[in-house]
Design a protein around this motif. Sequence first.
Motif, PDB file in Angstrom:
ATOM      1  N   LEU A  44       0.842  -1.070   0.157  1.00 17.13           N
ATOM      2  CA  LEU A  44       0.051   0.036  -0.057  1.00 17.13           C
ATOM      3  C   LEU A  44       0.820   1.187  -0.003  1.00 17.13           C
ATOM      4  O   LEU A  44       0.641   2.330  -0.716  1.00 17.13           O
ATOM      5  CB  LEU A  44      -0.824  -0.123   1.176  1.00 17.13           C
ATOM      6  N   VAL A  45       1.704   1.208   0.685  1.00 15.77           N
ATOM      7  CA  VAL A  45       2.860   2.523   0.777  1.00 15.77           C
ATOM      8  C   VAL A  45       3.591   2.675  -0.517  1.00 15.77           C
ATOM      9  O   VAL A  45       3.554   3.799  -0.980  1.00 15.77           O
ATOM     10  CB  VAL A  45       3.737   2.137   1.945  1.00 15.77           C
ATOM     11  N   ASP A  46       3.899   1.534  -1.131  1.00 11.26           N
ATOM     12  CA  ASP A  46       4.494   1.803  -2.440  1.00 11.26           C
ATOM     13  C   ASP A  46       3.442   2.197  -3.662  1.00 11.26           C
ATOM     14  O   ASP A  46       3.950   3.231  -4.408  1.00 11.26           O
ATOM     15  CB  ASP A  46       4.979   0.374  -2.840  1.00 11.26           C
ATOM     16  N   THR A  47       2.346   1.704  -3.449  1.00  9.61           N
ATOM     17  CA  THR A  47       1.423   2.218  -4.331  1.00  9.61           C
ATOM     18  C   THR A  47       0.945   3.774  -4.135  1.00  9.61           C
ATOM     19  O   THR A  47       0.650   4.409  -5.193  1.00  9.61           O
ATOM     20  CB  THR A  47       0.006   1.257  -4.209  1.00  9.61           C
ATOM     21  N   LEU A  48       0.664   4.058  -2.912  1.00  5.45           N
ATOM     22  CA  LEU A  48       0.308   5.390  -2.593  1.00  5.45           C
ATOM     23  C   LEU A  48       1.317   6.517  -2.949  1.00  5.45           C
ATOM     24  O   LEU A  48       1.137   7.523  -3.691  1.00  5.45           O
ATOM     25  CB  LEU A  48       0.267   5.532  -1.279  1.00  5.45           C
ATOM     26  N   ARG A  49       2.631   6.059  -3.036  1.00  3.49           N
ATOM     27  CA  ARG A  49       3.996   6.886  -3.125  1.00  3.49           C
ATOM     28  C   ARG A  49       3.844   6.916  -4.666  1.00  3.49           C
ATOM     29  O   ARG A  49       4.203   8.263  -5.397  1.00  3.49           O
ATOM     30  CB  ARG A  49       5.113   6.212  -2.733  1.00  3.49           C
ATOM     31  N   THR A  50       3.660   5.793  -5.386  1.00  5.49           N
ATOM     32  CA  THR A  50       3.672   5.780  -6.826  1.00  5.49           C
ATOM     33  C   THR A  50       2.652   7.000  -7.524  1.00  5.49           C
ATOM     34  O   THR A  50       2.832   7.671  -8.384  1.00  5.49           O
ATOM     35  CB  THR A  50       3.419   4.318  -7.502  1.00  5.49           C
ATOM     36  N   ASP A  51       1.343   6.707  -6.722  1.00  5.59           N
ATOM     37  CA  ASP A  51       0.354   7.708  -6.920  1.00  5.59           C
ATOM     38  C   ASP A  51       0.581   9.237  -6.679  1.00  5.59           C
ATOM     39  O   ASP A  51      -0.407  10.243  -6.960  1.00  5.59           O
ATOM     40  CB  ASP A  51      -0.934   7.316  -6.596  1.00  5.59           C
ATOM     41  N   GLY A  52       1.579   9.433  -6.034  1.00  4.28           N
ATOM     42  CA  GLY A  52       1.862  10.821  -5.796  1.00  4.28           C
ATOM     43  C   GLY A  52       1.643  11.335  -4.175  1.00  4.28           C
ATOM     44  O   GLY A  52       1.831  12.306  -3.828  1.00  4.28           O
ATOM     45  N   ALA A  53       1.153  10.507  -3.508  1.00  2.44           N
ATOM     46  CA  ALA A  53       0.948  10.664  -1.949  1.00  2.44           C
ATOM     47  C   ALA A  53       2.055  10.578  -1.303  1.00  2.44           C
ATOM     48  O   ALA A  53       3.030   9.869  -1.475  1.00  2.44           O
ATOM     49  CB  ALA A  53      -0.143   9.674  -1.411  1.00  2.44           C
ATOM     50  N   GLU A  54       2.129  11.358  -0.145  1.00  4.34           N
ATOM     51  CA  GLU A  54       3.194  11.406   0.722  1.00  4.34           C
ATOM     52  C   GLU A  54       2.892  10.371   1.879  1.00  4.34           C
ATOM     53  O   GLU A  54       1.891  10.610   2.860  1.00  4.34           O
ATOM     54  CB  GLU A  54       3.415  12.748   1.431  1.00  4.34           C
ATOM     55  N   ALA A  55       3.292   9.216   1.721  1.00  5.77           N
ATOM     56  CA  ALA A  55       2.713   7.886   2.654  1.00  5.77           C
ATOM     57  C   ALA A  55       3.996   7.557   3.593  1.00  5.77           C
ATOM     58  O   ALA A  55       5.076   7.465   3.473  1.00  5.77           O
ATOM     59  CB  ALA A  55       2.426   6.827   1.856  1.00  5.77           C
ATOM     60  N   SER A  56       3.575   7.207   4.810  1.00  6.60           N
ATOM     61  CA  SER A  56       4.311   6.845   5.702  1.00  6.60           C
ATOM     62  C   SER A  56       3.581   5.888   6.796  1.00  6.60           C
ATOM     63  O   SER A  56       2.336   5.564   6.603  1.00  6.60           O
ATOM     64  CB  SER A  56       4.856   8.106   6.633  1.00  6.60           C
TER      65      SER A  56
END
Length: 289
Positions: A86-98
């Motif tokens: 999920l973190v990888d997908t969110l970051r790929t979509d441009g979100a700042e994920a942690s």
Amino acid sequence: MTEEIGTGRGPYDIEDLADDVDLTNSHLDLGSVLVPVVEGGQVTVEMTADHQPQAVHLVTPHGRISVAAFAAPRSPGLWREVVGELVDTLRTDGAEASTEDGHWGREVVAVVPGGVHRFIGAEGPRWMVRCVASGPPESADDLAPVARAVLSESVVRRGSDPHPPRDPLPVSLPPVLAEQVFAAQQQMQADGVMDQFAAPPEELADQTAPAPVESVSSDEETGVAPEGAIAQSARAHVVGEDDPVGTDVHPDIEATDTTAEEPSEAEADRSRRSSGSALQRLRRRQGKK
């Protein structure tokens, strides 16, 4: 061991609850998962582009919450796998994920322009349940504990049917909510927005739908609690995919911190019933009396 609703020790497996537990007016029954309603909240049904129900949200003064159940293997660890993906997908979509440490393990926090999304997961016997809390940045700290309170009192009804791991468990709408969707679909037909004839409410209540990836009479006449699941379902809002319900609070809900009333002696003695809404229990645990 029999679990007791109201202790905040969930999410519960329905097989672990007493047979006579009554969740009719404390929880929204979505088939595979029963979600406690939030005091002062609003139930919202999100429709697909072809006007079919696809997700049910609890809209609170701080943002919205949705809970969905998925099949899982017998061995634990699925949520840990999902977190990394999920973190990888969110970051790929441009979100700042942690990620942050939470009560059930790692929680994923995604920051996007104008909103914060928190993903909380927990596992049980052959199931995984995921709670998603979405709201504006200024409400993120207030929304998180409410989402955890909702998840801690949610109940999973997995059933015995085989499902591949990660598959969403079937979701169905309770009759009162199905009537709201049917009425909305009929209005769409009248407005020329929807061509296909809507399914009658009894079919909407019985049919299964994919879990989200991400006029009621007066209380005196019905005896329904104003903040219960039945009343909230009866005044549910039905919205489309493009409607602004993602990170916004509901316009009819004021973000006030009303004090939860202490239960009466008669209410305290009512056996096998959920002890108030998730938000009321959260406030009691925080000492706001």
